[in-house]
Design an enzyme around this catalytic site. Structure first.
Site, PDB file in Angstrom:
ATOM      1  N   CYS A   2       0.746  -1.278  -0.181  1.00  0.00           N
ATOM      2  CA  CYS A   2       0.083  -0.090  -0.074  1.00  0.00           C
ATOM      3  C   CYS A   2       0.869   1.412  -0.068  1.00  0.00           C
ATOM      4  O   CYS A   2       1.929   1.194   0.449  1.00  0.00           O
ATOM      5  CB  CYS A   2      -1.084   0.179   1.147  1.00  0.00           C
ATOM      6  SG  CYS A   2      -1.991  -1.399   1.302  1.00  0.00           S
ATOM      7  N   ARG A  27       3.181   0.323  -5.209  1.00  0.00           N
ATOM      8  CA  ARG A  27       3.120  -0.119  -4.048  1.00  0.00           C
ATOM      9  C   ARG A  27       1.601  -1.051  -3.999  1.00  0.00           C
ATOM     10  O   ARG A  27       1.539  -1.734  -3.005  1.00  0.00           O
ATOM     11  CB  ARG A  27       3.030   0.704  -2.850  1.00  0.00           C
ATOM     12  CG  ARG A  27       4.359   1.550  -2.946  1.00  0.00           C
ATOM     13  CD  ARG A  27       4.290   2.567  -1.654  1.00  0.00           C
ATOM     14  NE  ARG A  27       4.675   1.962  -0.541  1.00  0.00           N
ATOM     15  CZ  ARG A  27       5.877   1.794  -0.089  1.00  0.00           C
ATOM     16  NH1 ARG A  27       6.772   2.492  -0.653  1.00  0.00           N
ATOM     17  NH2 ARG A  27       5.960   1.448   1.065  1.00  0.00           N
ATOM     18  N   TRP A  74      -2.880  -2.495  -1.535  1.00  0.00           N
ATOM     19  CA  TRP A  74      -2.270  -3.943  -1.946  1.00  0.00           C
ATOM     20  C   TRP A  74      -3.046  -4.818  -1.137  1.00  0.00           C
ATOM     21  O   TRP A  74      -2.620  -4.860   0.120  1.00  0.00           O
ATOM     22  CB  TRP A  74      -1.027  -4.311  -2.004  1.00  0.00           C
ATOM     23  CG  TRP A  74      -0.561  -5.375  -2.580  1.00  0.00           C
ATOM     24  CD1 TRP A  74      -0.455  -5.968  -3.793  1.00  0.00           C
ATOM     25  CD2 TRP A  74      -0.284  -6.626  -1.675  1.00  0.00           C
ATOM     26  NE1 TRP A  74      -0.302  -7.506  -3.787  1.00  0.00           N
ATOM     27  CE2 TRP A  74       0.132  -7.732  -2.661  1.00  0.00           C
ATOM     28  CE3 TRP A  74       0.240  -6.757  -0.351  1.00  0.00           C
ATOM     29  CZ2 TRP A  74       0.514  -8.809  -2.079  1.00  0.00           C
ATOM     30  CZ3 TRP A  74       0.335  -8.116   0.183  1.00  0.00           C
ATOM     31  CH2 TRP A  74       0.362  -9.183  -0.783  1.00  0.00           C
ATOM     32  N   ASN A  98      -0.630   1.666   5.675  1.00  0.00           N
ATOM     33  CA  ASN A  98       0.311   0.598   5.011  1.00  0.00           C
ATOM     34  C   ASN A  98       1.025  -0.298   6.031  1.00  0.00           C
ATOM     35  O   ASN A  98       1.387   0.147   7.024  1.00  0.00           O
ATOM     36  CB  ASN A  98       1.428   1.382   4.134  1.00  0.00           C
ATOM     37  CG  ASN A  98       2.321   0.400   3.657  1.00  0.00           C
ATOM     38  OD1 ASN A  98       2.142  -0.671   3.449  1.00  0.00           O
ATOM     39  ND2 ASN A  98       3.883   1.078   3.588  1.00  0.00           N
ATOM     40  N   GLY A  99       0.511  -1.773   5.845  1.00  0.00           N
ATOM     41  CA  GLY A  99       1.166  -2.734   6.830  1.00  0.00           C
ATOM     42  C   GLY A  99       0.135  -3.499   7.284  1.00  0.00           C
ATOM     43  O   GLY A  99      -0.765  -3.659   6.689  1.00  0.00           O
ATOM     44  N   GLU A 478      15.150 -16.850 -13.007  1.00  0.00           N
ATOM     45  CA  GLU A 478      14.631 -15.613 -13.431  1.00  0.00           C
ATOM     46  C   GLU A 478      13.625 -15.585 -14.695  1.00  0.00           C
ATOM     47  O   GLU A 478      12.608 -15.055 -14.565  1.00  0.00           O
ATOM     48  CB  GLU A 478      15.691 -14.635 -13.738  1.00  0.00           C
ATOM     49  CG  GLU A 478      15.462 -13.194 -13.979  1.00  0.00           C
ATOM     50  CD  GLU A 478      14.581 -12.696 -13.175  1.00  0.00           C
ATOM     51  OE1 GLU A 478      14.574 -12.939 -11.809  1.00  0.00           O
ATOM     52  OE2 GLU A 478      14.139 -11.246 -13.367  1.00  0.00           O
ATOM     53  N   LYS A 482       9.639 -14.359 -14.670  1.00  0.00           N
ATOM     54  CA  LYS A 482       9.271 -13.165 -15.453  1.00  0.00           C
ATOM     55  C   LYS A 482       7.948 -13.805 -16.039  1.00  0.00           C
ATOM     56  O   LYS A 482       7.043 -12.909 -16.124  1.00  0.00           O
ATOM     57  CB  LYS A 482      10.248 -12.788 -16.604  1.00  0.00           C
ATOM     58  CG  LYS A 482      11.711 -11.958 -15.904  1.00  0.00           C
ATOM     59  CD  LYS A 482      11.155 -10.678 -15.527  1.00  0.00           C
ATOM     60  CE  LYS A 482      10.835 -10.374 -14.203  1.00  0.00           C
ATOM     61  NZ  LYS A 482      11.972 -10.107 -13.445  1.00  0.00           N
ATOM     62  N   GLU A 485       4.992 -14.275 -13.798  1.00  0.00           N
ATOM     63  CA  GLU A 485       4.613 -13.056 -12.957  1.00  0.00           C
ATOM     64  C   GLU A 485       3.551 -11.999 -13.972  1.00  0.00           C
ATOM     65  O   GLU A 485       2.794 -11.430 -13.766  1.00  0.00           O
ATOM     66  CB  GLU A 485       5.270 -11.993 -12.155  1.00  0.00           C
ATOM     67  CG  GLU A 485       6.403 -11.122 -12.925  1.00  0.00           C
ATOM     68  CD  GLU A 485       7.312 -10.468 -11.879  1.00  0.00           C
ATOM     69  OE1 GLU A 485       8.575 -10.342 -12.502  1.00  0.00           O
ATOM     70  OE2 GLU A 485       6.585  -9.987 -10.980  1.00  0.00           O
ATOM     71  N   HIS A 501      15.337 -36.367 -11.787  1.00  0.00           N
ATOM     72  CA  HIS A 501      15.068 -36.727 -10.239  1.00  0.00           C
ATOM     73  C   HIS A 501      13.355 -36.255  -9.883  1.00  0.00           C
ATOM     74  O   HIS A 501      13.191 -36.470  -8.744  1.00  0.00           O
ATOM     75  CB  HIS A 501      15.904 -35.939  -9.327  1.00  0.00           C
ATOM     76  CG  HIS A 501      17.525 -36.310  -9.439  1.00  0.00           C
ATOM     77  ND1 HIS A 501      17.826 -37.737  -9.121  1.00  0.00           N
ATOM     78  CD2 HIS A 501      18.566 -35.735 -10.199  1.00  0.00           C
ATOM     79  CE1 HIS A 501      19.168 -37.623  -9.530  1.00  0.00           C
ATOM     80  NE2 HIS A 501      19.545 -36.527 -10.185  1.00  0.00           N
ATOM     81  N   LYS A 600       5.045  -3.244  -6.782  1.00  0.00           N
ATOM     82  CA  LYS A 600       6.552  -3.185  -6.976  1.00  0.00           C
ATOM     83  C   LYS A 600       7.335  -3.203  -5.766  1.00  0.00           C
ATOM     84  O   LYS A 600       8.154  -3.854  -5.876  1.00  0.00           O
ATOM     85  CB  LYS A 600       6.561  -1.945  -7.800  1.00  0.00           C
ATOM     86  CG  LYS A 600       7.807  -1.562  -8.202  1.00  0.00           C
ATOM     87  CD  LYS A 600       8.509  -2.105  -9.392  1.00  0.00           C
ATOM     88  CE  LYS A 600       9.907  -1.843  -9.823  1.00  0.00           C
ATOM     89  NZ  LYS A 600      10.223  -3.016 -10.491  1.00  0.00           N
TER      90      LYS A 600
HETATM   91  C1  AGP Z   1      10.785  -9.015  -9.870  1.00  0.00           C
HETATM   92  O1  AGP Z   1      10.027  -9.156 -11.175  1.00  0.00           O
HETATM   93  C2  AGP Z   1       9.559  -9.106  -8.827  1.00  0.00           C
HETATM   94  N1  AGP Z   1       8.447  -8.002  -9.171  1.00  0.00           N
HETATM   95  C3  AGP Z   1      10.106  -9.311  -7.235  1.00  0.00           C
HETATM   96  O2  AGP Z   1      10.472 -10.682  -7.086  1.00  0.00           O
HETATM   97  C4  AGP Z   1      11.028  -8.224  -6.726  1.00  0.00           C
HETATM   98  O3  AGP Z   1      12.513  -8.771  -7.402  1.00  0.00           O
HETATM   99  C5  AGP Z   1      11.012  -8.537  -5.386  1.00  0.00           C
HETATM  100  O4  AGP Z   1      10.008  -8.344  -4.761  1.00  0.00           O
HETATM  101  C6  AGP Z   1      12.385  -7.818  -4.600  1.00  0.00           C
HETATM  102  O5  AGP Z   1      12.000  -6.723  -4.571  1.00  0.00           O
HETATM  103  P1  AGP Z   1      13.272  -5.282  -4.347  1.00  0.00           P
HETATM  104  O6  AGP Z   1      14.370  -5.769  -5.123  1.00  0.00           O
HETATM  105  O7  AGP Z   1      12.533  -4.091  -4.476  1.00  0.00           O
HETATM  106  O8  AGP Z   1      13.614  -5.843  -3.007  1.00  0.00           O
END
Ligand code: AGP
Length: 605
Positions: A2, A27, A74, A98-99, A478, A482, A485, A501, A600
């Site tokens: 948030c 956020r 959020w 927020n929290g 990674e 990507k 998400e 395995h 984000k």
């Molecule tokens: C990456 O595409 C993500 N959205 C997510 O994994 C991100 O890298 C993670 O939340 C860590 O964020 P930060 O680098 O701001 O700590």
């Protein structure tokens, strides 16, 4: 997560609140809301969608007032809908939060027993009702302090009061909170970025602190309600912050900015005249370092994983890595000879920040690799290595991942050279290759047309797998992150050698399998693992930096990135995977910059 904002001014504030909320959408974007005070009335406008939606509501039904608070959500407690959208107001008080309030159920029960009625399913509403209760026989600041004592969890709050129309109270425990100064106007915000268009003079609240804002003054209080002074920081101006330019969205802009990111980062750390890396002020002398511990979440964790392979290959130093949410609860044997490195684009990730705090409590040396240098993690660590990527707006991290890898690689080279683990000629060669990286990324980006074709093959897929060995294993992780998400397609990253395995059972006719195979010591091994997948019907997408003829007939699609050296190949191989995820998501009409359920900056545990 948030985002919260508050403005106390001598003129109407709703337009500036909306503009700041747009910047805070990174956020959270499950709902948005605003509350302003006018003629001793709290006026709320809320929506279950994005800030654009809220802006339309305000155009139809304006909400005047020279003081106000705003929120982007959020969802944690309660589904994302209109009723659960913040602010949460009683007749007398309005709160943005927020929290997470961990004891909200318990507090709710106590309040209900006393006759309070709840409208939402949020944890936030208990704060509104506790303050409302306390205000019956107290001044606002006392009422807030009394309420704070009852709350367990982490939070940043912004509060306005019907009967005290000049003040906003802000409070921080865990979640970040900044205040901004201007003439005849003062601000409260989750970060300085939200306030940047209005002021560059910022103070940051520390844990347990509270502030009272009017349009002309800001007062700060410590946890015991003693008045305190706070340092005023002048924050930097970032260029092109919210400008997509000719790009469809921020993510594509950020992918294509990567040659610039690389150039900036390399220029910042490489002294071309001295042919050296200008990293100074090590908190522990490299020769005395016993171990490096790298910690991060999500993409940042993947960059730690890649760095582990580099450190092991180039240096004599022991390396340990962990996911921040695991690290913070492990029974770790801290050692003052170790350097604890926290990697985070935002510098606000709650788990990473908490892991850093634990290190500080154990009096060990900390370093942060961050993009936002004004962030909590940067401010709290002994040593900061910025990645110089500029603002990253798209939720999916691209150029920040690249920046993290470059800084970690540069750090690895420097430590290895100071410790005498690599000789001068190899050190120089590696630095020269680094300087070629921006152009190599540029060339890699020209693969986009092929990747667009490749993306079509994922449209009807039920899932996908990403395979690699060595440092290509975290790149596989990674790539899978990507894709899932952004396109909501199930994707798994695996070390290619681990398939037999268990995961090989997932391979069926036509399943897309992305094999990441640079020409390194694992190349032949990876090819054998690929054959095992082909034999079971997997559809192979092969990404390499090897000669064209290594792309054989059994492969559905082959891509070749430039070859610089075995270390930098990890960085180059990540780029086509970002573009692949982007194009699959585009074809599926997904919201590229704001994928569902995400945010984000992850400021909750
Ligand atoms: C990456 O595409 C993500 N959205 C997510 O994994 C991100 O890298 C993670 O939340 C860590 O964020 P930060 O680098 O701001 O700590």
């Amino acid at each position: 997560m948030c985002g919260i904002i508050g403005i106390a001014s001598s003129k109407p504030v709703s337009i500036n609140i909306i503009n700041s909320l747009k910047k805070l959408e990174y956020r959270g974007y499950d709902s948005a809301g605003i509350a302003t005070l006018k003629d001793q009335l709290i006026n709320e406008r809320k929506c279950s969608g994005r800030v654009d939606e809220l802006e339309k509501i305000l155009l139809k039904s304006p909400s005047d007032g020279n003081i106000g608070i705003g929120h982007v959500r959020w969802a944690t407690h309660g589904i994302p809908n209109l009723i659960n959208a913040h602010p949460h107001s009683s007749e007398n008080v309005s709160v943005v939060h927020n929290g997470i309030i961990e004891n909200s159920d318990e507090l709710k029960k106590i309040l209900e027993d006393k006759g309070s009625k709840f409208k939402s399913q949020t944890d936030t509403e208990v704060i509104t009702l506790l303050i409302t209760e306390a205000l019956k026989n107290m001044e606002p600041l006392d009422a807030v302090f009394k309420t704070l004592k009852d709350l367990k969890g982490s939070f940043a709050l912004g509060i306005i009061f019907k009967d005290f129309p000049d003040i906003i109270i802000g409070a921080r425990r865990g979640s970040p909170l900044a205040v901004g100064y201007s003439s005849n106007e003062n601000y409260l915000g989750s970060d300085s970025y939200a306030l940047k268009s209005m002021t560059n003079k910022i103070s940051y609240l520390d844990d347990g602190e509270t502030c009272v804002l009017t349009k002309n003054s800001i007062s700060f209080f410590d946890v015991k309600k003693n008045k305190i002074n706070k340092k005023v920081h002048i924050v930097s101006d970032d260029e092109n912050i919210s400008d997509k330019g000719n790009y469809k969205n921020f993510m594509s802009k950020e992918i294509f900015e990567q040659p610039i990111t690389a150039k900036k980062c390399v220029n910042e750390y490489i002294d071309s005249l001295k042919k050296d890396i200008n990293i100074l002020n090590f908190p522990i002398r490299p020769k005395e370092l016993k171990k490096i511990v790298l910690v991060g979440c999500g993409t940042a964790y993947h960059s730690c994983l890649v760095a582990k392979y580099w450190f092991e290959e180039l240096s004599s130093i022991e390396v340990e890595i962990d996911i921040a949410s695991e690290f913070r609860y492990r029974k770790i044997k801290f050692d003052p000879k170790n350097l604890y490195i926290f990697v985070s684009q935002s510098g606000e990730t709650a788990d990473t920040a908490a892991a850093l705090d634990i290190c500080k409590k154990n009096k060990v040396k900390t370093c942060s690799v961050v993009n936002v240098i004004e962030s909590t993690i940067a401010r709290n660590s002994d040593w900061v290595l910025p990645i110089h990527a500029g603002p990253e707006i798209g939720v999916a991290s691209t150029k920040a991942f690249l920046g993290q890898l470059i800084v970690l690689y540069i750090l690895c080279l420097k430590i290895s050279s100071v410790r005498g683990d690599i000789n001068k000629s190899n050190y120089n060669k590696n630095i020269e290759n680094l300087k070629k990286l921006p152009d190599a990324i540029k060339k890699t980006l020209t693969l986009e047309t092929n990747i667009q074709l490749m993306a079509k093959e994922f449209l009807n897929a039920r899932g996908s797998m990403f395979l690699g060995r060595g440092s290509s294993f975290p790149i596989a992780l990674e790539g899978a992150l990507k894709l899932k998400e952004l396109s909501y397609l199930h994707a798994e990253g695996y070390p290619a050698g681990e398939m037999k395995h268990g995961p090989l059972a997932l391979i069926e006719e036509g399943l897309p399998v992305i094999v990441i195979a640079p020409k390194d010591k694992y190349f032949e091994k990876t090819l054998s693992n690929m054959q095992e997948v082909i034999a079971r019907g997997g559809k192979i997408f092969f990404i390499t930096d090897n000669k064209k003829d290594s792309i054989s007939e059994n492969i559905r699609f082959g891509l070749r990135v430039p070859h610089l050296d075995n270390f930098l190949s990890s960085i180059l191989l990540a780029v086509p995977l970002q573009m692949l995820a982007y194009h699959v998501a585009l074809l599926k009409n997904c919201d590229i910059d704001k994928p569902r359920n995400l945010a984000k900056s992850v400021t909750v545990e």
